[in-house]
Design a protein around this motif. Structure first.
Motif, PDB file in Angstrom:
ATOM      1  N   PHE A  56      16.958  10.861  18.471  1.00 36.34           N
ATOM      2  CA  PHE A  56      16.829  10.034  19.821  1.00 36.34           C
ATOM      3  C   PHE A  56      15.415   9.321  19.589  1.00 36.34           C
ATOM      4  CE2 PHE A  56      18.908  13.462  22.146  1.00 36.34           C
ATOM      5  CZ  PHE A  56      20.128  13.235  21.699  1.00 36.34           C
ATOM      6  N   ASP A  57      14.710   9.635  18.792  1.00 38.12           N
ATOM      7  CA  ASP A  57      13.039   9.085  18.815  1.00 38.12           C
ATOM      8  C   ASP A  57      13.440   7.935  17.816  1.00 38.12           C
ATOM      9  OD1 ASP A  57      10.244   8.923  18.790  1.00 38.12           O
ATOM     10  OD2 ASP A  57      10.450   8.999  16.882  1.00 38.12           O
ATOM     11  N   LEU A  58      14.132   8.189  16.967  1.00 33.06           N
ATOM     12  CA  LEU A  58      14.363   6.767  16.065  1.00 33.06           C
ATOM     13  C   LEU A  58      15.400   5.906  16.585  1.00 33.06           C
ATOM     14  CD1 LEU A  58      14.123   5.468  13.231  1.00 33.06           C
ATOM     15  CD2 LEU A  58      15.816   6.646  12.442  1.00 33.06           C
ATOM     16  N   ALA A  59      16.228   6.229  17.325  1.00 35.26           N
ATOM     17  CA  ALA A  59      17.094   5.378  18.132  1.00 35.26           C
ATOM     18  C   ALA A  59      16.327   4.769  19.082  1.00 35.26           C
ATOM     19  CB  ALA A  59      18.351   6.321  18.590  1.00 35.26           C
ATOM     20  N   GLU A  60      15.618   5.230  19.789  1.00 34.26           N
ATOM     21  CA  GLU A  60      14.799   4.457  20.703  1.00 34.26           C
ATOM     22  C   GLU A  60      13.856   3.566  20.240  1.00 34.26           C
ATOM     23  OE1 GLU A  60      14.615   8.186  23.929  1.00 34.26           O
ATOM     24  OE2 GLU A  60      13.214   7.706  22.580  1.00 34.26           O
ATOM     25  N   VAL A  70      23.284   3.457  17.784  1.00 33.37           N
ATOM     26  CA  VAL A  70      24.211   4.500  18.071  1.00 33.37           C
ATOM     27  C   VAL A  70      23.741   5.698  17.645  1.00 33.37           C
ATOM     28  CG1 VAL A  70      26.548   5.204  17.827  1.00 33.37           C
ATOM     29  CG2 VAL A  70      26.163   2.975  17.648  1.00 33.37           C
ATOM     30  N   PRO A  71      23.055   6.716  18.503  1.00 35.60           N
ATOM     31  CA  PRO A  71      22.461   7.946  18.098  1.00 35.60           C
ATOM     32  C   PRO A  71      23.647   9.071  18.092  1.00 35.60           C
ATOM     33  CG  PRO A  71      22.125   7.603  20.524  1.00 35.60           C
ATOM     34  CD  PRO A  71      22.647   6.284  19.985  1.00 35.60           C
ATOM     35  N   HIS A  72      23.733   9.876  17.372  1.00 34.29           N
ATOM     36  CA  HIS A  72      24.804  10.888  17.260  1.00 34.29           C
ATOM     37  C   HIS A  72      24.265  12.113  18.103  1.00 34.29           C
ATOM     38  CE1 HIS A  72      26.411  10.198  12.883  1.00 34.29           C
ATOM     39  NE2 HIS A  72      26.241   8.856  13.516  1.00 34.29           N
ATOM     40  N   VAL A  73      25.412  12.350  19.037  1.00 36.69           N
ATOM     41  CA  VAL A  73      24.780  13.608  19.996  1.00 36.69           C
ATOM     42  C   VAL A  73      25.982  14.653  19.529  1.00 36.69           C
ATOM     43  CG1 VAL A  73      24.851  14.039  22.438  1.00 36.69           C
ATOM     44  CG2 VAL A  73      24.339  11.848  21.905  1.00 36.69           C
ATOM     45  N   ALA A  74      25.227  15.536  18.721  1.00 34.44           N
ATOM     46  CA  ALA A  74      26.317  16.719  18.019  1.00 34.44           C
ATOM     47  C   ALA A  74      26.347  17.522  19.197  1.00 34.44           C
ATOM     48  CB  ALA A  74      25.647  16.915  16.806  1.00 34.44           C
ATOM     49  N   ALA A  75      27.597  17.797  19.525  1.00 35.27           N
ATOM     50  CA  ALA A  75      27.954  18.713  20.509  1.00 35.27           C
ATOM     51  C   ALA A  75      27.191  20.038  20.542  1.00 35.27           C
ATOM     52  CB  ALA A  75      29.432  18.799  20.738  1.00 35.27           C
ATOM     53  N   ARG A  76      27.428  20.761  19.253  1.00 40.55           N
ATOM     54  CA  ARG A  76      26.851  22.141  19.186  1.00 40.55           C
ATOM     55  C   ARG A  76      25.193  22.217  19.303  1.00 40.55           C
ATOM     56  NH1 ARG A  76      30.780  21.876  15.054  1.00 40.55           N
ATOM     57  NH2 ARG A  76      32.787  22.769  15.819  1.00 40.55           N
ATOM     58  N   MET A  77      24.551  21.136  19.273  1.00 46.97           N
ATOM     59  CA  MET A  77      23.180  21.147  19.190  1.00 46.97           C
ATOM     60  C   MET A  77      22.724  21.022  20.810  1.00 46.97           C
ATOM     61  SD  MET A  77      22.413  18.957  15.900  1.00 46.97           S
ATOM     62  CE  MET A  77      20.704  19.103  16.157  1.00 46.97           C
ATOM     63  N   VAL A  78      23.632  20.801  21.918  1.00 48.96           N
ATOM     64  CA  VAL A  78      23.381  20.436  23.115  1.00 48.96           C
ATOM     65  C   VAL A  78      23.456  21.762  23.912  1.00 48.96           C
ATOM     66  CG1 VAL A  78      23.800  19.231  25.318  1.00 48.96           C
ATOM     67  CG2 VAL A  78      23.955  17.855  22.806  1.00 48.96           C
ATOM     68  N   ARG A  79      22.586  22.187  24.775  1.00 48.53           N
ATOM     69  CA  ARG A  79      22.661  23.468  25.352  1.00 48.53           C
ATOM     70  C   ARG A  79      23.673  23.454  26.431  1.00 48.53           C
ATOM     71  NH1 ARG A  79      17.905  23.497  26.592  1.00 48.53           N
ATOM     72  NH2 ARG A  79      18.105  22.724  28.928  1.00 48.53           N
ATOM     73  N   ASP A  80      23.567  22.560  27.571  1.00 50.04           N
ATOM     74  CA  ASP A  80      24.358  22.956  28.499  1.00 50.04           C
ATOM     75  C   ASP A  80      24.263  21.367  29.367  1.00 50.04           C
ATOM     76  OD1 ASP A  80      21.946  22.506  29.787  1.00 50.04           O
ATOM     77  OD2 ASP A  80      21.842  24.729  30.074  1.00 50.04           O
ATOM     78  N   ARG A  81      25.277  21.450  30.298  1.00 51.73           N
ATOM     79  CA  ARG A  81      25.301  20.204  31.193  1.00 51.73           C
ATOM     80  C   ARG A  81      24.022  19.463  31.533  1.00 51.73           C
ATOM     81  NH1 ARG A  81      29.570  18.736  35.779  1.00 51.73           N
ATOM     82  NH2 ARG A  81      31.109  19.580  34.375  1.00 51.73           N
ATOM     83  N   ALA A  82      22.933  20.452  31.964  1.00 54.91           N
ATOM     84  CA  ALA A  82      21.694  19.954  32.323  1.00 54.91           C
ATOM     85  C   ALA A  82      21.006  19.015  31.474  1.00 54.91           C
ATOM     86  CB  ALA A  82      20.948  20.967  32.968  1.00 54.91           C
ATOM     87  N   GLU A  83      21.062  19.771  30.254  1.00 54.49           N
ATOM     88  CA  GLU A  83      20.405  19.011  28.857  1.00 54.49           C
ATOM     89  C   GLU A  83      21.253  17.786  28.632  1.00 54.49           C
ATOM     90  OE1 GLU A  83      18.855  19.813  24.243  1.00 54.49           O
ATOM     91  OE2 GLU A  83      20.195  21.096  25.347  1.00 54.49           O
ATOM     92  N   LEU A  84      22.329  17.932  28.716  1.00 57.65           N
ATOM     93  CA  LEU A  84      23.341  16.626  28.581  1.00 57.65           C
ATOM     94  C   LEU A  84      23.210  15.481  29.473  1.00 57.65           C
ATOM     95  CD1 LEU A  84      25.583  15.133  26.941  1.00 57.65           C
ATOM     96  CD2 LEU A  84      27.194  16.325  28.237  1.00 57.65           C
TER      97      LEU A  84
END
Length: 281
Positions: A56-60, A70-84
């Motif tokens: 995200f830092d490089l994408a920004e 286009v940043p990759h948002v790898a699903a298994r690296m996201v904790r929950d809906r709040a973090e999403l």
């Protein structure tokens, strides 16, 4: 002759719509700024070793320089809906309107065991991104049956806007897969994944430095692919594209452009693209 002209026109169109996948290392920003025109979209991978923050830092930062990113948002690296939700607010707040959602190689950090579950939550969060890419597998996935990978694209079609294909070196595989995908009723536009020009020693160094992440995982899982990429003299994909051109040019194929895995050989990739365009035009 007409077919040759048509194939050349197809390749020019796809090369003009190429986007570059890069790895978030300390030198990537400088390499992109020095070599990539602002009209080329840049995608930034995510890997368990570096975490989403590096992505995200490089994408920004690249977005701030005027690139469509286009940043990759790898699903298994996201904790929950709040973090999403936090991720969505962060990225859209920086003007980022496109993401790519793979499952990812990491063990699930929380509620998302696969890409579909995260995509569903993006839908619940109001579809904050205008473009959402998902993965397609022309070659058999090491752990998922072919029927399931095609079904997976079908299941995700309500939440995604396009498909990005993983790598293959077989034009017949691309032809059969595209026809099968379209025959199944999957009508999302396709970006064809190809490697940029790869020099053996640099590839080995990059693979060691980065580890097996979103764009290098096949190096460990597909030894034949690695051998092709690491062969002396490298691989540019020109002959492969020429053989694929009849399929890629079919109106029903809906192939919009190329997704070029640069392995951070960014200058070499852009030089190759410009050289090939100059010879095709």
């Amino acid at each position: 002759m007409r077919n040759k002209i048509s194939n050349r026109q197809t390749l020019v169109r796809l090369l003009e719509q190429a986007r570059y996948e890069v790895l978030p290392t300390a030198s990537t920003e400088e390499k992109v700024l020095a070599n990539v025109p602002r009209d080329v979209t840049v995608t930034v991978t995510a890997s368990p070793g570096k975490g989403l923050e590096a992505t995200f830092d490089l994408a920004e930062r690249l977005t701030g320089h005027g690139y469509a990113v286009v940043p990759h948002v790898a699903a298994r690296m996201v904790r929950d809906r709040a973090e999403l939700a936090e991720i969505c607010d962060r990225l859209t707040g920086k003007g980022i309107s496109r993401v790519f959602v793979p499952g990812g190689d990491a063990e699930a950090a929380g509620d998302y065991p696969d890409a579909l579950s995260l995509l569903e939550d993006l839908g619940e969060l109001g579809r904050p991104f205008a473009q959402v890419g998902i993965t397609g597998y022309p070659e058999s996935h090491p752990t998922i049956h072919d029927d399931l990978t095609v079904q997976s694209m079908w299941d995700k079609r309500r939440y995604a806007t396009h498909v990005v294909s993983n790598l293959t070196f077989d034009p017949d595989v691309i032809r059969d897969w595209v026809h099968r995908m379209r025959g199944r009723g999957i009508t999302m536009p396709l970006l064809l994944g190809i490697p940029g020009p790869v020099e053996r020693t640099k590839l080995l160094a990059m693979a060691t430095k980065i580890g097996v992440g979103e764009s290098t995982r096949f190096l460990a899982k597909h030894k034949g692919t690695f051998a092709r990429l690491a062969a002396p003299g490298g691989f540019t994909g020109e002959r492969f594209l020429e053989k694929c051109a009849p399929t890629l040019g079919e109106p029903t194929a809906l192939v919009e452009g190329l997704h070029v895995f640069t392995f951070n050989q960014i200058a070499e990739t852009e030089a190759w693209r410009q050289d090939l365009l100059s010879r095709l035009r």
